[in-house]
Design an enzyme around this catalytic site. Structure first.
Site, mmCIF file in Angstrom:
data_model
loop_
_atom_site.group_PDB
_atom_site.id
_atom_site.type_symbol
_atom_site.label_atom_id
_atom_site.label_comp_id
_atom_site.label_asym_id
_atom_site.label_seq_id
_atom_site.Cartn_x
_atom_site.Cartn_y
_atom_site.Cartn_z
ATOM 1 N N PRO A 27 -64.564 -33.265 -49.647
ATOM 2 C CA PRO A 27 -63.339 -34.010 -49.882
ATOM 3 C C PRO A 27 -63.286 -35.382 -49.218
ATOM 4 C CG PRO A 27 -62.968 -32.128 -48.437
ATOM 5 C CD PRO A 27 -64.343 -31.974 -49.004
ATOM 6 N N ASN A 28 -62.747 -36.308 -49.988
ATOM 7 C CA ASN A 28 -62.485 -37.692 -49.566
ATOM 8 C C ASN A 28 -63.726 -38.560 -49.440
ATOM 9 O OD1 ASN A 28 -59.566 -37.472 -49.304
ATOM 10 N ND2 ASN A 28 -60.003 -36.107 -47.596
ATOM 11 N N ASN A 40 -72.747 -32.465 -47.501
ATOM 12 C CA ASN A 40 -71.792 -33.049 -46.560
ATOM 13 C C ASN A 40 -70.447 -32.387 -46.857
ATOM 14 O OD1 ASN A 40 -69.968 -34.517 -45.059
ATOM 15 N ND2 ASN A 40 -70.867 -36.508 -45.529
ATOM 16 N N TYR A 94 -67.111 -45.000 -40.943
ATOM 17 C CA TYR A 94 -67.974 -44.575 -42.054
ATOM 18 C C TYR A 94 -68.776 -45.706 -42.690
ATOM 19 C CZ TYR A 94 -64.979 -40.496 -41.584
ATOM 20 O OH TYR A 94 -64.301 -39.407 -41.082
ATOM 21 N N ALA A 128 -64.348 -32.517 -44.452
ATOM 22 C CA ALA A 128 -63.325 -31.788 -43.682
ATOM 23 C C ALA A 128 -63.489 -30.272 -43.762
ATOM 24 C CB ALA A 128 -61.933 -32.188 -44.158
ATOM 25 N N ARG A 143 -67.020 -37.535 -31.960
ATOM 26 C CA ARG A 143 -65.696 -37.746 -32.547
ATOM 27 C C ARG A 143 -64.623 -36.999 -31.745
ATOM 28 N NH1 ARG A 143 -65.737 -38.635 -38.157
ATOM 29 N NH2 ARG A 143 -63.514 -38.974 -37.856
ATOM 30 N N GLU A 185 -77.220 -29.718 -43.613
ATOM 31 C CA GLU A 185 -75.848 -30.232 -43.514
ATOM 32 C C GLU A 185 -75.922 -31.659 -42.988
ATOM 33 O OE1 GLU A 185 -72.607 -27.798 -42.021
ATOM 34 O OE2 GLU A 185 -71.984 -29.478 -40.724
ATOM 35 N N HIS A 209 -73.770 -35.363 -42.028
ATOM 36 C CA HIS A 209 -72.559 -36.137 -41.778
ATOM 37 C C HIS A 209 -72.949 -37.595 -41.555
ATOM 38 C CE1 HIS A 209 -70.110 -32.520 -41.373
ATOM 39 N NE2 HIS A 209 -71.141 -32.002 -40.722
ATOM 40 N N ARG A 262 -62.244 -47.444 -46.792
ATOM 41 C CA ARG A 262 -61.351 -47.409 -45.629
ATOM 42 C C ARG A 262 -62.126 -46.913 -44.416
ATOM 43 N NH1 ARG A 262 -56.469 -43.742 -47.028
ATOM 44 N NH2 ARG A 262 -56.045 -44.233 -44.862
#
Ligand code: CA2
Length: 148
Positions: A11-12, A75, A24, A78, A108, A99, A101, A19
Protein backbone atom coordinates in the site's frame (compact mmCIF):
# COMPACT_ATOMS: atom_id res chain seq x y z
CA UNK A 1 14.98 -22.13 -18.55
CA UNK A 2 14.17 -18.48 -17.97
CA UNK A 3 14.14 -17.46 -14.31
CA UNK A 4 10.75 -16.05 -13.28
CA UNK A 5 10.68 -13.36 -10.59
CA UNK A 6 7.61 -11.65 -9.16
CA UNK A 7 8.00 -8.25 -7.47
CA UNK A 8 5.05 -7.16 -5.32
CA UNK A 9 4.57 -3.71 -3.84
CA UNK A 10 2.16 -2.93 -1.01
CA UNK A 11 0.00 0.00 0.00
CA UNK A 12 0.86 3.58 -0.91
CA UNK A 13 4.01 2.66 -2.81
CA UNK A 14 2.21 4.02 -5.88
CA UNK A 15 2.89 7.41 -4.23
CA UNK A 16 6.68 6.98 -4.23
CA UNK A 17 8.47 10.03 -5.56
CA UNK A 18 5.51 12.31 -4.99
CA UNK A 19 5.68 12.95 -1.23
CA UNK A 20 8.06 12.53 1.72
CA UNK A 21 11.18 12.60 -0.53
CA UNK A 22 13.39 12.98 2.58
CA UNK A 23 12.42 9.40 3.49
CA UNK A 24 11.62 7.71 0.16
CA UNK A 25 13.50 9.83 -2.40
CA UNK A 26 12.28 11.30 -5.69
CA UNK A 27 12.10 8.15 -7.81
CA UNK A 28 8.60 7.03 -8.80
CA UNK A 29 7.42 3.42 -8.75
CA UNK A 30 7.08 3.56 -12.56
CA UNK A 31 10.76 4.55 -12.80
CA UNK A 32 11.72 1.73 -10.42
CA UNK A 33 9.72 -0.71 -12.55
CA UNK A 34 11.49 0.50 -15.71
CA UNK A 35 14.94 0.03 -14.13
CA UNK A 36 13.94 -3.44 -12.90
CA UNK A 37 12.74 -4.40 -16.40
CA UNK A 38 16.07 -3.24 -17.84
CA UNK A 39 18.13 -5.20 -15.29
CA UNK A 40 15.86 -8.23 -15.66
CA UNK A 41 16.49 -8.22 -19.43
CA UNK A 42 20.27 -8.23 -18.79
CA UNK A 43 19.93 -11.07 -16.28
CA UNK A 44 17.56 -13.10 -18.48
CA UNK A 45 14.71 -12.85 -16.00
CA UNK A 46 11.01 -12.88 -16.86
CA UNK A 47 9.67 -10.21 -14.51
CA UNK A 48 6.21 -9.53 -13.13
CA UNK A 49 6.07 -6.18 -11.28
CA UNK A 50 2.84 -5.20 -9.47
CA UNK A 51 1.46 -2.88 -6.79
CA UNK A 52 -1.73 -3.07 -4.74
CA UNK A 53 -3.18 -1.13 -1.83
CA UNK A 54 -5.22 -4.19 -0.78
CA UNK A 55 -4.02 -6.95 1.56
CA UNK A 56 -6.20 -9.68 -0.01
CA UNK A 57 -4.97 -8.86 -3.49
CA UNK A 58 -1.38 -9.21 -2.28
CA UNK A 59 -2.28 -12.57 -0.69
CA UNK A 60 -3.81 -13.71 -4.02
CA UNK A 61 -0.69 -12.66 -5.91
CA UNK A 62 1.64 -14.45 -3.43
CA UNK A 63 -0.47 -17.62 -3.87
CA UNK A 64 -0.36 -17.18 -7.65
CA UNK A 65 3.46 -17.00 -7.44
CA UNK A 66 3.43 -20.64 -6.25
CA UNK A 67 2.78 -21.55 -9.89
CA UNK A 68 4.25 -18.61 -11.79
CA UNK A 69 7.51 -17.57 -10.07
CA UNK A 70 10.81 -19.07 -8.98
CA UNK A 71 11.34 -16.36 -6.36
CA UNK A 72 9.40 -13.50 -4.83
CA UNK A 73 10.53 -9.99 -3.99
CA UNK A 74 8.06 -8.13 -1.82
CA UNK A 75 7.84 -4.67 -0.33
CA UNK A 76 4.85 -5.19 1.97
CA UNK A 77 5.01 -1.50 3.05
CA UNK A 78 2.63 -0.85 5.98
CA UNK A 79 1.44 -4.49 5.98
CA UNK A 80 4.95 -5.43 7.14
CA UNK A 81 3.97 -4.36 10.63
CA UNK A 82 0.61 -6.12 11.04
CA UNK A 83 -0.30 -8.68 8.39
CA UNK A 84 -0.49 -12.27 9.59
CA UNK A 85 -2.30 -13.02 6.29
CA UNK A 86 0.80 -12.01 4.32
CA UNK A 87 3.03 -14.05 6.66
CA UNK A 88 0.87 -17.15 6.12
CA UNK A 89 0.88 -16.70 2.33
CA UNK A 90 4.65 -16.12 2.30
CA UNK A 91 5.27 -19.22 4.45
CA UNK A 92 3.16 -21.30 2.04
CA UNK A 93 5.10 -20.14 -1.03
CA UNK A 94 7.97 -22.62 -0.71
CA UNK A 95 10.29 -20.42 -2.81
CA UNK A 96 12.96 -17.86 -1.90
CA UNK A 97 11.46 -14.57 -0.70
CA UNK A 98 13.31 -11.29 -0.42
CA UNK A 99 11.56 -8.65 1.67
CA UNK A 100 12.53 -5.19 0.55
CA UNK A 101 12.18 -1.71 2.00
CA UNK A 102 13.33 1.48 0.31
CA UNK A 103 14.07 3.13 3.65
CA UNK A 104 16.12 1.72 6.52
CA UNK A 105 13.21 0.63 8.69
CA UNK A 106 15.56 -0.04 11.63
CA UNK A 107 16.39 3.66 11.79
CA UNK A 108 12.72 4.72 11.66
CA UNK A 109 10.22 5.50 14.39
CA UNK A 110 8.74 2.76 16.61
CA UNK A 111 5.75 2.28 14.28
CA UNK A 112 7.91 1.52 11.23
CA UNK A 113 10.68 -0.49 12.88
CA UNK A 114 9.41 -4.01 13.54
CA UNK A 115 8.53 -5.93 10.39
CA UNK A 116 6.68 -9.12 11.29
CA UNK A 117 6.55 -10.31 7.66
CA UNK A 118 10.37 -10.58 7.66
CA UNK A 119 9.93 -13.70 9.81
CA UNK A 120 8.66 -15.42 6.63
CA UNK A 121 11.36 -14.01 4.31
CA UNK A 122 14.56 -15.72 3.21
CA UNK A 123 16.41 -12.40 3.22
CA UNK A 124 15.71 -8.73 3.88
CA UNK A 125 17.09 -5.68 2.09
CA UNK A 126 16.44 -2.17 3.40
CA UNK A 127 17.88 1.32 3.27
CA UNK A 128 19.31 1.18 -0.25
CA UNK A 129 16.63 3.40 -1.78
CA UNK A 130 15.38 2.41 -5.25
CA UNK A 131 18.64 0.51 -5.88
CA UNK A 132 17.34 -2.03 -3.34
CA UNK A 133 15.08 -3.40 -6.08
CA UNK A 134 18.09 -4.07 -8.35
CA UNK A 135 20.03 -5.59 -5.46
CA UNK A 136 17.01 -7.79 -4.71
CA UNK A 137 16.83 -9.00 -8.33
CA UNK A 138 20.50 -9.96 -8.23
CA UNK A 139 20.03 -11.64 -4.85
CA UNK A 140 17.05 -13.58 -6.23
CA UNK A 141 19.27 -14.94 -9.01
CA UNK A 142 21.80 -15.98 -6.36
CA UNK A 143 19.16 -17.60 -4.11
CA UNK A 144 17.67 -19.63 -6.96
CA UNK A 145 21.05 -20.82 -8.19
CA UNK A 146 20.74 -18.74 -11.36
CA UNK A 147 17.86 -20.57 -13.03
CA UNK A 148 15.67 -23.62 -12.96
O1 CA2 B 1 10.76 1.92 3.00
C1 CA2 B 1 9.86 1.22 2.51
O2 CA2 B 1 9.94 0.71 1.40
C2 CA2 B 1 8.56 1.04 3.30
O3 CA2 B 1 8.10 -0.30 3.08
C3 CA2 B 1 7.56 2.03 2.78
C4 CA2 B 1 6.26 2.04 3.57
C5 CA2 B 1 6.50 2.16 5.07
O4 CA2 B 1 5.27 1.98 5.77
C6 CA2 B 1 7.49 1.16 5.55
O5 CA2 B 1 7.78 1.45 6.91
C7 CA2 B 1 8.80 1.21 4.78
C8 CA2 B 1 5.37 3.21 3.17
C9 CA2 B 1 5.13 3.34 1.71
C10 CA2 B 1 4.39 4.62 1.44
O6 CA2 B 1 5.17 5.41 0.60
C11 CA2 B 1 4.82 6.71 0.46
C12 CA2 B 1 5.58 7.41 -0.44
C13 CA2 B 1 5.31 8.73 -0.66
C14 CA2 B 1 4.30 9.36 0.05
C15 CA2 B 1 3.55 8.64 0.96
C16 CA2 B 1 3.81 7.30 1.16
Amino acid sequence: MTLRITILNGPNLNLLGTREPHIYGHTTLAEIEASCEERARDLGIALSFRQSNHEGVLVDWIQEARETADALIINPAAYSFRSVALIDAMKALGKPIIELHVSNIHARDELHRHSITSTAATAVICGLGPYGYIAALEAAVYLTGGGR
